[in-house]
Design a protein around this motif. Sequence first.
Motif, PDB file in Angstrom:
ATOM      1  N   ALA A 132      -7.099   3.204  -5.646  1.00 52.03           N
ATOM      2  CA  ALA A 132      -8.445   2.668  -5.415  1.00 52.03           C
ATOM      3  C   ALA A 132      -8.402   1.550  -4.388  1.00 52.03           C
ATOM      4  O   ALA A 132      -9.261   1.477  -3.487  1.00 52.03           O
ATOM      5  N   ARG A 133      -7.423   0.681  -4.490  1.00 47.85           N
ATOM      6  CA  ARG A 133      -7.302  -0.432  -3.544  1.00 47.85           C
ATOM      7  C   ARG A 133      -7.010   0.071  -2.130  1.00 47.85           C
ATOM      8  O   ARG A 133      -7.576  -0.425  -1.152  1.00 47.85           O
ATOM      9  N   ASP A 134      -6.135   1.058  -2.029  1.00 45.65           N
ATOM     10  CA  ASP A 134      -5.763   1.565  -0.705  1.00 45.65           C
ATOM     11  C   ASP A 134      -6.959   2.169   0.037  1.00 45.65           C
ATOM     12  O   ASP A 134      -7.028   2.101   1.274  1.00 45.65           O
ATOM     13  N   LYS A 135      -7.897   2.721  -0.691  1.00 48.22           N
ATOM     14  CA  LYS A 135      -9.080   3.305  -0.057  1.00 48.22           C
ATOM     15  C   LYS A 135      -9.950   2.255   0.626  1.00 48.22           C
ATOM     16  O   LYS A 135     -10.767   2.587   1.489  1.00 48.22           O
ATOM     17  N   THR A 136      -9.782   1.011   0.244  1.00 46.33           N
ATOM     18  CA  THR A 136     -10.588  -0.057   0.840  1.00 46.33           C
ATOM     19  C   THR A 136      -9.909  -0.705   2.048  1.00 46.33           C
ATOM     20  O   THR A 136     -10.520  -1.546   2.719  1.00 46.33           O
ATOM     21  N   LEU A 137      -8.663  -0.330   2.338  1.00 48.36           N
ATOM     22  CA  LEU A 137      -7.890  -1.009   3.373  1.00 48.36           C
ATOM     23  C   LEU A 137      -8.032  -0.323   4.724  1.00 48.36           C
ATOM     24  O   LEU A 137      -8.001   0.910   4.811  1.00 48.36           O
ATOM     25  N   GLY A 138      -8.173  -1.103   5.761  1.00 41.20           N
ATOM     26  CA  GLY A 138      -8.187  -0.560   7.109  1.00 41.20           C
ATOM     27  C   GLY A 138      -6.777  -0.325   7.622  1.00 41.20           C
ATOM     28  O   GLY A 138      -5.785  -0.710   6.995  1.00 41.20           O
ATOM     29  N   ARG A 151       0.845  -1.194   0.000  1.00 47.60           N
ATOM     30  CA  ARG A 151       0.000   0.000   0.000  1.00 47.60           C
ATOM     31  C   ARG A 151       0.880   1.243   0.000  1.00 47.60           C
ATOM     32  O   ARG A 151       2.048   1.218   0.399  1.00 47.60           O
ATOM     33  N   ASP A 168      -0.553   4.513   1.032  1.00 45.82           N
ATOM     34  CA  ASP A 168      -1.388   5.582   1.578  1.00 45.82           C
ATOM     35  C   ASP A 168      -0.991   6.006   2.985  1.00 45.82           C
ATOM     36  O   ASP A 168      -1.707   6.773   3.625  1.00 45.82           O
TER      37      ASP A 168
END
Length: 307
Positions: free
Chosen positions: A265-271, A193, A195
């Motif tokens: 986009a993927r990073d926005k879904t990660l906690g 990631r 972010d």
Amino acid sequence: MNDSAIQFARTLVEAARAAAGKPVIRTFFDEPTFTATHVVHDPATRRAAIIDSVQDFDQAAGRTSHGSADALVAYVREQDLTIDWLLETHAHADHLSDAPYLKQQLGGALVIGREIVTVQNVFADVFNEPASFKRDGSQFDRLMGDGEVFALGNLGAIALHVPGHTPACLAYVIGDAVFVGDTLFMPDYGSARADFPGGDARTLYRSVRRLMQMPDETRVFLCHDYKAAGRDTFVWETTIGAERADNVHVHDGISEDEFVAMREARDKTLGMPRLILPSIQVNIRAGHLPEPDDNGVSYLKLPLNLL
């Protein structure tokens, strides 16, 4: 970044393969944090390095221990190795480093990338660290920059700055192997990631593509594995050629813009990583706990409603 550094790294790999001067690598996998710690040594001199150690941490109880590190100590002593280097690829957000304990037990210089000062400055503000906390990287024995050359016994080695996941990420090339930290995962899992504070997907792409200039035969050792869907075992070793051909996020042919769009986009879904708050507080201190309060107890902070 210094392009001559990659050329030198290529030379190291090719020379090691031609002379059969490969480092011996023993990996210890910590399943609770999915972290691979590598003990690397020169078979001719038995000089060694430990890369990305893990301190055991029971978060619910607030207790630290050294079981994982003690397994490394036992192996080093059994193999009659001399530790020259304790190498950190970056200030990890998913586990606490145990480098100070290993230094006490085995010796070695504790190393991280020069840009750790950037990470320290960001997170010292996040955790409202006291004025006594130094933001100059002096908690470490040596700060390495891009293209900095060192040695492991008779084996040549070089540090490569590979930012993107964090500003301070380093990869270490030792002989025919490169230790990439969180920059890359196994080909079936992809990339790290980007972010976290100071992270950047575009910078990460350029760092990955830089690493992929290494010879295809270069052995690649990862800091983490999470078992991609359909795979039942943990794996932490691959090759540059396999990454170039098959990495699901950044194989040959994926453009920078395509990667950035996917990664963001993927990073926005990660906690948030489970141990990020304790880990960062310890790891910006080179694995040391915060200074004890007047009762002799060290405390970790939990910033509320900030991140």
